[in-house]
Design a protein around this motif. Structure first.
Motif, PDB file in Angstrom:
ATOM      1  N   SER A 410       0.844  -1.194   0.000  1.00  0.00           N
ATOM      2  CA  SER A 410       0.000   0.000   0.000  1.00  0.00           C
ATOM      3  C   SER A 410       0.878   1.243   0.000  1.00  0.00           C
ATOM      4  O   SER A 410       2.011   1.212   0.474  1.00  0.00           O
ATOM      5  CB  SER A 410      -0.912   0.019   1.229  1.00  0.00           C
ATOM      6  OG  SER A 410      -1.836  -1.043   1.178  1.00  0.00           O
ATOM      7  N   SER A 411       0.330   2.347  -0.496  1.00  0.00           N
ATOM      8  CA  SER A 411       1.097   3.592  -0.538  1.00  0.00           C
ATOM      9  C   SER A 411       0.190   4.768  -0.194  1.00  0.00           C
ATOM     10  O   SER A 411      -1.034   4.707  -0.351  1.00  0.00           O
ATOM     11  CB  SER A 411       1.724   3.791  -1.917  1.00  0.00           C
ATOM     12  OG  SER A 411       0.733   3.829  -2.924  1.00  0.00           O
ATOM     13  N   LEU A 412       0.825   5.833   0.261  1.00  0.00           N
ATOM     14  CA  LEU A 412       0.114   7.061   0.616  1.00  0.00           C
ATOM     15  C   LEU A 412       0.762   8.246  -0.075  1.00  0.00           C
ATOM     16  O   LEU A 412       1.987   8.414  -0.020  1.00  0.00           O
ATOM     17  CB  LEU A 412       0.140   7.283   2.139  1.00  0.00           C
ATOM     18  CG  LEU A 412      -0.323   8.678   2.636  1.00  0.00           C
ATOM     19  CD1 LEU A 412      -1.813   8.883   2.365  1.00  0.00           C
ATOM     20  CD2 LEU A 412      -0.021   8.857   4.115  1.00  0.00           C
ATOM     21  N   ILE A 413      -0.056   9.059  -0.717  1.00  0.00           N
ATOM     22  CA  ILE A 413       0.387  10.354  -1.235  1.00  0.00           C
ATOM     23  C   ILE A 413      -0.177  11.403  -0.288  1.00  0.00           C
ATOM     24  O   ILE A 413      -1.399  11.508  -0.122  1.00  0.00           O
ATOM     25  CB  ILE A 413      -0.124  10.596  -2.671  1.00  0.00           C
ATOM     26  CG1 ILE A 413       0.369   9.489  -3.598  1.00  0.00           C
ATOM     27  CG2 ILE A 413       0.333  11.966  -3.172  1.00  0.00           C
ATOM     28  CD1 ILE A 413      -0.330   9.470  -4.935  1.00  0.00           C
ATOM     29  N   VAL A 433       3.869  15.375  -1.199  1.00  0.00           N
ATOM     30  CA  VAL A 433       3.772  16.359  -2.270  1.00  0.00           C
ATOM     31  C   VAL A 433       3.626  17.721  -1.610  1.00  0.00           C
ATOM     32  O   VAL A 433       2.568  18.055  -1.074  1.00  0.00           O
ATOM     33  CB  VAL A 433       2.568  16.072  -3.195  1.00  0.00           C
ATOM     34  CG1 VAL A 433       2.475  17.130  -4.301  1.00  0.00           C
ATOM     35  CG2 VAL A 433       2.695  14.680  -3.810  1.00  0.00           C
ATOM     36  N   GLY A 434       4.703  18.497  -1.625  1.00  0.00           N
ATOM     37  CA  GLY A 434       4.722  19.783  -0.921  1.00  0.00           C
ATOM     38  C   GLY A 434       4.155  20.902  -1.772  1.00  0.00           C
ATOM     39  O   GLY A 434       4.895  21.706  -2.343  1.00  0.00           O
ATOM     40  N   ILE A 435       2.843  20.949  -1.852  1.00  0.00           N
ATOM     41  CA  ILE A 435       2.188  21.984  -2.648  1.00  0.00           C
ATOM     42  C   ILE A 435       2.137  23.304  -1.889  1.00  0.00           C
ATOM     43  O   ILE A 435       2.293  23.335  -0.663  1.00  0.00           O
ATOM     44  CB  ILE A 435       0.755  21.563  -3.046  1.00  0.00           C
ATOM     45  CG1 ILE A 435      -0.083  21.259  -1.794  1.00  0.00           C
ATOM     46  CG2 ILE A 435       0.790  20.366  -3.972  1.00  0.00           C
ATOM     47  CD1 ILE A 435      -1.547  20.960  -2.085  1.00  0.00           C
ATOM     48  N   LEU A 519       4.563  21.302  -7.741  1.00  0.00           N
ATOM     49  CA  LEU A 519       4.537  19.956  -8.307  1.00  0.00           C
ATOM     50  C   LEU A 519       5.405  19.946  -9.566  1.00  0.00           C
ATOM     51  O   LEU A 519       4.943  20.290 -10.655  1.00  0.00           O
ATOM     52  CB  LEU A 519       3.104  19.540  -8.643  1.00  0.00           C
ATOM     53  CG  LEU A 519       2.902  18.083  -9.091  1.00  0.00           C
ATOM     54  CD1 LEU A 519       3.182  17.135  -7.937  1.00  0.00           C
ATOM     55  CD2 LEU A 519       1.491  17.862  -9.622  1.00  0.00           C
ATOM     56  N   ASN A 520       6.678  19.579  -9.417  1.00  0.00           N
ATOM     57  CA  ASN A 520       7.563  19.565 -10.572  1.00  0.00           C
ATOM     58  C   ASN A 520       7.299  18.344 -11.450  1.00  0.00           C
ATOM     59  O   ASN A 520       6.507  17.463 -11.111  1.00  0.00           O
ATOM     60  CB  ASN A 520       9.031  19.633 -10.140  1.00  0.00           C
ATOM     61  CG  ASN A 520       9.435  18.446  -9.275  1.00  0.00           C
ATOM     62  OD1 ASN A 520       8.947  17.332  -9.424  1.00  0.00           O
ATOM     63  ND2 ASN A 520      10.324  18.694  -8.325  1.00  0.00           N
ATOM     64  N   TYR A 521       7.986  18.307 -12.579  1.00  0.00           N
ATOM     65  CA  TYR A 521       7.697  17.257 -13.565  1.00  0.00           C
ATOM     66  C   TYR A 521       8.002  15.868 -13.021  1.00  0.00           C
ATOM     67  O   TYR A 521       7.249  14.922 -13.238  1.00  0.00           O
ATOM     68  CB  TYR A 521       8.499  17.519 -14.842  1.00  0.00           C
ATOM     69  CG  TYR A 521       8.153  16.581 -15.973  1.00  0.00           C
ATOM     70  CD1 TYR A 521       6.916  16.652 -16.609  1.00  0.00           C
ATOM     71  CD2 TYR A 521       9.070  15.620 -16.403  1.00  0.00           C
ATOM     72  CE1 TYR A 521       6.596  15.787 -17.649  1.00  0.00           C
ATOM     73  CE2 TYR A 521       8.761  14.749 -17.441  1.00  0.00           C
ATOM     74  CZ  TYR A 521       7.516  14.841 -18.056  1.00  0.00           C
ATOM     75  OH  TYR A 521       7.196  13.974 -19.088  1.00  0.00           O
ATOM     76  N   GLU A 522       9.110  15.716 -12.287  1.00  0.00           N
ATOM     77  CA  GLU A 522       9.465  14.426 -11.684  1.00  0.00           C
ATOM     78  C   GLU A 522       8.366  13.946 -10.756  1.00  0.00           C
ATOM     79  O   GLU A 522       7.961  12.791 -10.782  1.00  0.00           O
ATOM     80  CB  GLU A 522      10.776  14.539 -10.914  1.00  0.00           C
ATOM     81  CG  GLU A 522      12.039  14.487 -11.697  1.00  0.00           C
ATOM     82  CD  GLU A 522      12.392  13.130 -12.281  1.00  0.00           C
ATOM     83  OE1 GLU A 522      11.735  12.130 -11.932  1.00  0.00           O
ATOM     84  OE2 GLU A 522      13.288  13.084 -13.103  1.00  0.00           O
ATOM     85  N   SER A 523       7.887  14.858  -9.896  1.00  0.00           N
ATOM     86  CA  SER A 523       6.833  14.503  -8.946  1.00  0.00           C
ATOM     87  C   SER A 523       5.552  14.136  -9.679  1.00  0.00           C
ATOM     88  O   SER A 523       4.819  13.229  -9.261  1.00  0.00           O
ATOM     89  CB  SER A 523       6.579  15.668  -7.991  1.00  0.00           C
ATOM     90  OG  SER A 523       7.728  15.967  -7.233  1.00  0.00           O
ATOM     91  N   HIS A 524       5.285  14.838 -10.779  1.00  0.00           N
ATOM     92  CA  HIS A 524       4.077  14.548 -11.557  1.00  0.00           C
ATOM     93  C   HIS A 524       4.152  13.149 -12.174  1.00  0.00           C
ATOM     94  O   HIS A 524       3.165  12.408 -12.189  1.00  0.00           O
ATOM     95  CB  HIS A 524       3.891  15.602 -12.648  1.00  0.00           C
ATOM     96  CG  HIS A 524       2.629  15.433 -13.429  1.00  0.00           C
ATOM     97  ND1 HIS A 524       2.552  14.664 -14.574  1.00  0.00           N
ATOM     98  CD2 HIS A 524       1.367  15.920 -13.227  1.00  0.00           C
ATOM     99  CE1 HIS A 524       1.319  14.688 -15.044  1.00  0.00           C
ATOM    100  NE2 HIS A 524       0.583  15.446 -14.244  1.00  0.00           N
TER     101      HIS A 524
END
Length: 832
Positions: A410-413, A433-435, A519-524
């Motif tokens: 399982s994973s959490l964002i 994800v540090g928005i 949200l940079n491209y890598e994170s996306h």
């Protein structure tokens, strides 16, 4: 599915489930003193031993297989279990008469069950020093080292603050006792003589005490309860916590004192299936924390026509321009207010719940299509959107942590402006994800664009499309000449292909609006990969109710649910938001003379600091509707005082009857939540309203203060609890506290936060709030063209960055923040 047999009973089960869980779910008793349901096994006590297909196994850790034949008890197993219990009580202190656990001690129960009436073993005792953390006291001399406290702190609460630590204690003579004790009994005894439980957490122990709840003996206890009464003297009243929308089951334990007055001594919980937070466990003392000149309900108890407070309340209601409705109003109180509103044409106002109601309306989903708390464990991908989970709703964070611990795939964002170190430690599969603040709307667009781009008729992302350089690793093949010898030993040149990893720069399309929110491209790419791996459960938190694109988000999320692209769990903004919104017609604002019902107003009906005092939740036979849309019971400890509604209605000239309730409040043996009943589903028509996305500038530099529920404080009532150790005020990270130290600001100091050029509405509101204080010396005041928050500052070791988390409990603070949760502030120490 698989068929297995336990003690000649044939069962159809999920293959891979633990035998002990299967037995408990089907009412088959297997003793165990170290195991917690739905948590990882520790194999500490060995009592759960069974025979499976003729082989000795431990049922807490053995998984069911097709055709398995299990016997839970044999003469050999019974002998071994008795020896284990004998080893546990070799040097266990004989203080049952004064032990807080006596009368509900599992060590006592199993000692009697196994027929331990003599002692065959001995070892010299070792003195062990007492310890404590937070509100918990620990006596290692009573500890049997079952490690249930370690397990719940790790697998439920998620903090992993406790651990077995090695100690140099007197140990059994291995050579002598190995020959005279059964194998498992010796193993348990030997292990118990090698350590104690130690607090190893990097962060402070919070208001929680879940470790106390699971302790089977008297080793762990709450300091305030110790030596105050005997457990067997206490009457148990099963009820529901009404401080947050999870609606956890709680048990009030009370008895009458020598004067005949009933007193609550503690709150407990059904720890196997329902861990609870500090607010639920400790904030039961609010009713006795009264301050100010509140009017007692007794004034009106005998005669509603003559009671002075009743007359004042009646007159106030009749002249009210609107009624401010609190978020914890019960279901019966909500029904009363709706009749009252219709009869006297008085608007009912709660701005936040109006937003929530509008959100649900645009969402357009029936109750049955929304996820529940139990669905958290059924999803492989969890996505927290717009909520500071650990403090906003601890039970949900417990369930997320448990799902990650028990399902390793399982994973959490976790998407939020504030990073939470504790959540990062739940699992290696947590992606932060540090928005930027107030950007949940844009992140929702990103989710929809990944899962169902066709539903976005006017996709705001496309307006920000740009070309970026993306660096990745690629494979480059080159040819090289090499001298080799043939079979005759003669050298010749050959050409060989050589492959190597090189950096490749590609031009790719991306969205500037996503870069702007962090949200940079890598994170996306990572987000896209995770979301497409398995149908995600999106958990929507309270931050979205402050987002200007609230309705736009609701429309997108509703469409994603209907298209089966996501599951959706919506966290209501207050404890009974679902009940209130289903029963009341709410408005966003009111003007003129106000009556507050469990809320602020010119005339206030509340359980504390009120003009007309109404009962606290432990004095009501009533109900609330929780996050799962289950109607759950509130049961009175002190004798039901719900009839105050009937008396108030009579004084106002209409009839109101409190319906009798008969709501279950138990869990099944398998952990199934059998409490309450499902609220009737309302068919919600999809809105025809044209909803456009409104772009708004968002930057991390524009905000440094965040309005956040802190620790165990969820509602204004909790600040009056003397049982809670948590402080109300302003919190910051350890890193930022070092910077503040250069300004002469240290933890515990009173500071002022200055908000420049606050709006006129804010200033007007603070003119009313100025001078209001709490026991923590927090207040809001005006200073020329700026608005000041004055409160004490504390360090939260789980926070990061130069952010300030501000408690909503500071009097007037919500009015100051208005419709937003983020502000830009300056900080300074109060001099003198």
């Amino acid at each position: 599915m698989a068929k297995i047999t336990i003690d000649n009973v044939v069962l159809e089960v999920n293959e891979g489930d633990y035998i002990l869980e299967i037995a408990r779910s089907n009412g088959i008793f297997i003793p165990a003193i170290c195991y917690l349901s739905k948590c990882s096994p520790t194999l500490a006590c060995k009592l759960c031993m069974v025979e499976a297909d003729g082989k000795r196994v431990y049922s807490c850790n053995a998984k069911a297989k097709e055709g398995m034949n299990i016997t839970t008890n044999t003469p050999e197993i019974a002998k071994e279990r008795k020896a284990i219990m004998q080893s546990y009580v070799i040097n266990h202190p004989l203080e049952c008469g004064v032990c807080d656990k006596s009368g509900e001690c599992e060590l006592q129960d199993f000692t009697h069950l196994m027929g331990v009436d003599n002692q065959e073993y001995f070892v010299a005792d070792s003195p062990k020093a007492l310890d404590s953390w937070g509100s918990v006291k620990y006596d290692p001399n009573l500890c049997i080292l079952c490690e249930r406290c370690v397990t719940t702190c790790k697998d439920n609460v998620g903090l992993a603050n406790l651990k077995m630590v090695k100690m140099d204690l007197n140990a059994p003579d291995s050579g002598y006792w190995k020959e005279r004790m059964p194998k498992d009994a010796f193993s348990v005894w030997n292990r118990k003589q090698k350590g104690i439980i130690g607090f190893v957490g990097e962060s402070e122990c919070e208001d929680c005490a879940e470790c106390v709840s699971v302790c089977p003996v008297g080793a762990l206890g709450v300091k305030s309860f110790q030596y105050t009464t005997n457990a067997w003297e206490l009457d148990k009243t099963s009820s529901t916590c009404a401080l947050c929308p999870s609606g956890c089951k709680i048990i009030y334990e009370s008895k009458k004192d020598t004067s005949g007055n009933r007193k609550i001594y503690r709150v407990t919980n059904d720890f196997n299936f329902n861990p609870i937070c500090g607010a639920g466990r400790f904030a039961w003392d609010v009713d006795s924390a009264d301050s100010g000149d509140s009017l007692d309900l007794a004034d009106s108890a005998e005669s509603c026509e003559c009671g002075e407070s009743m007359i004042k309340a009646t007159n106030a209601i009749k002249k009210a321009s609107y009624i401010a409705v609190g978020g914890n109003v019960t279901n019966n109180e909500a029904r009363f207010l709706q009749i009252l509103s219709q009869k006297f044409k008085i608007p009912l106002v709660n701005p936040l719940l109006k937003k929530y109601s509008d959100f649900l309306g645009v969402l357009g989903c029936e109750v049955e299509s929304l996820a529940t708390l139990e669905d958290i464990s059924k999803h492989k991908v969890l996505f927290s959107l717009g909520g500071a989970l650990r403090d906003e709703n601890p039970l949900i964070s417990y369930k997320i942590n448990n799902a990650l611990k028990m399902q390793k795939d399982s994973s959490l964002i976790y998407a939020h402006a504030l990073k939470d170190k504790a959540i990062q430690k739940y699992s290696k599969n947590v992606a932060y994800v540090g928005i930027t603040s107030n950007s949940e709307d844009i992140l929702t667009l990103a989710i929809a664009n990944i899962l169902a781009p066709e539903m976005l008729e006017k996709n705001p992302l496309k307006n920000s499309k740009k070309t970026i350089e993306y660096k990745t690793m690629g494979e480059k093949t080159s040819q090289v000449k090499e001298l080799v010898k043939d079979e005759n030993g003669e050298e010749k040149k050959v050409i060989k292909e050589v492959k190597e990893q090189v950096e490749v720069v590609e031009n790719r399309e991306y969205y500037g609006i996503l870069e702007n929110i962090g949200l940079n491209y890598e994170s996306h790419l990572s987000l896209e990969s995770t979301l497409k791996k398995s149908k995600p459960l999106i958990i929507v938190g309270s931050d979205i109710y402050a987002n200007p694109n609230l309705k736009f988000m609701a429309k997108i999320l509703g469409n994603l649910v209907r298209d089966s692209k996501i599951s959706l769990l919506v966290i209501p903004p207050s404890a009974n938001a679902n009940g209130i919104c289903s029963l009341l017609d709410l408005e966003s604002a009111g003007s003129g003379y106000s009556v507050g019902f469990r809320a602020r107003g010119d005339f206030r009906l509340d359980c504390i600091n009120a003009d007309f005092k109404i009962p606290y939740f432990h004095s009501l036979n009533d109900s609330i509707t929780n996050i799962d849309y289950k109607i759950l019971p509130l049961n009175a400890v002190f004798g039901a005082k719900s009839n105050y509604l009937e008396k108030l209605a009579k004084s106002l000239g209409f009839e109101f009857k409190i319906p009798k309730q008969n709501l279950n409040n138990d869990f099944g043996n398998d952990g199934a939540d059998l409490r309450g009943k499902k609220a009737e589903s309302k068919k919600v028509a999809e809105t025809k309203e044209a909803i456009e996305f409104v772009e708004s500038a968002k930057s991390k530099a524009d905000f440094n203060a965040y309005l956040k529920d802190l620790n165990a404080h969820f509602y204004p009532y909790t600040r009056y609890s003397k049982n809670l150790d948590s402080k109300i005020g302003i919190y910051t990270s350890k890193e930022y506290s070092l910077e503040l130290d250069s300004l002469g600001i240290k933890e515990g100091d009173e500071v002022q936060l200055i908000i420049e050029n606050a709006g006129d509405s804010v200033k007007l509101a603070n003119a009313t709030n100025a001078g209001d204080t709490t026991k923590d010396s927090t207040k809001v005041a005006n200073a020329g063209d700026s608005t000041q928050i004055i409160a004490k500052i504390y360090v939260d070791s789980n926070m990061e960055d130069n952010f300030l988390a501000i408690s909503p409990q500071i009097e007037g603070i919500k009015t100051l923040f208005g419709d937003v949760k983020y502000l830009k502030v300056q900080i300074a120490k109060i001099k003198g």
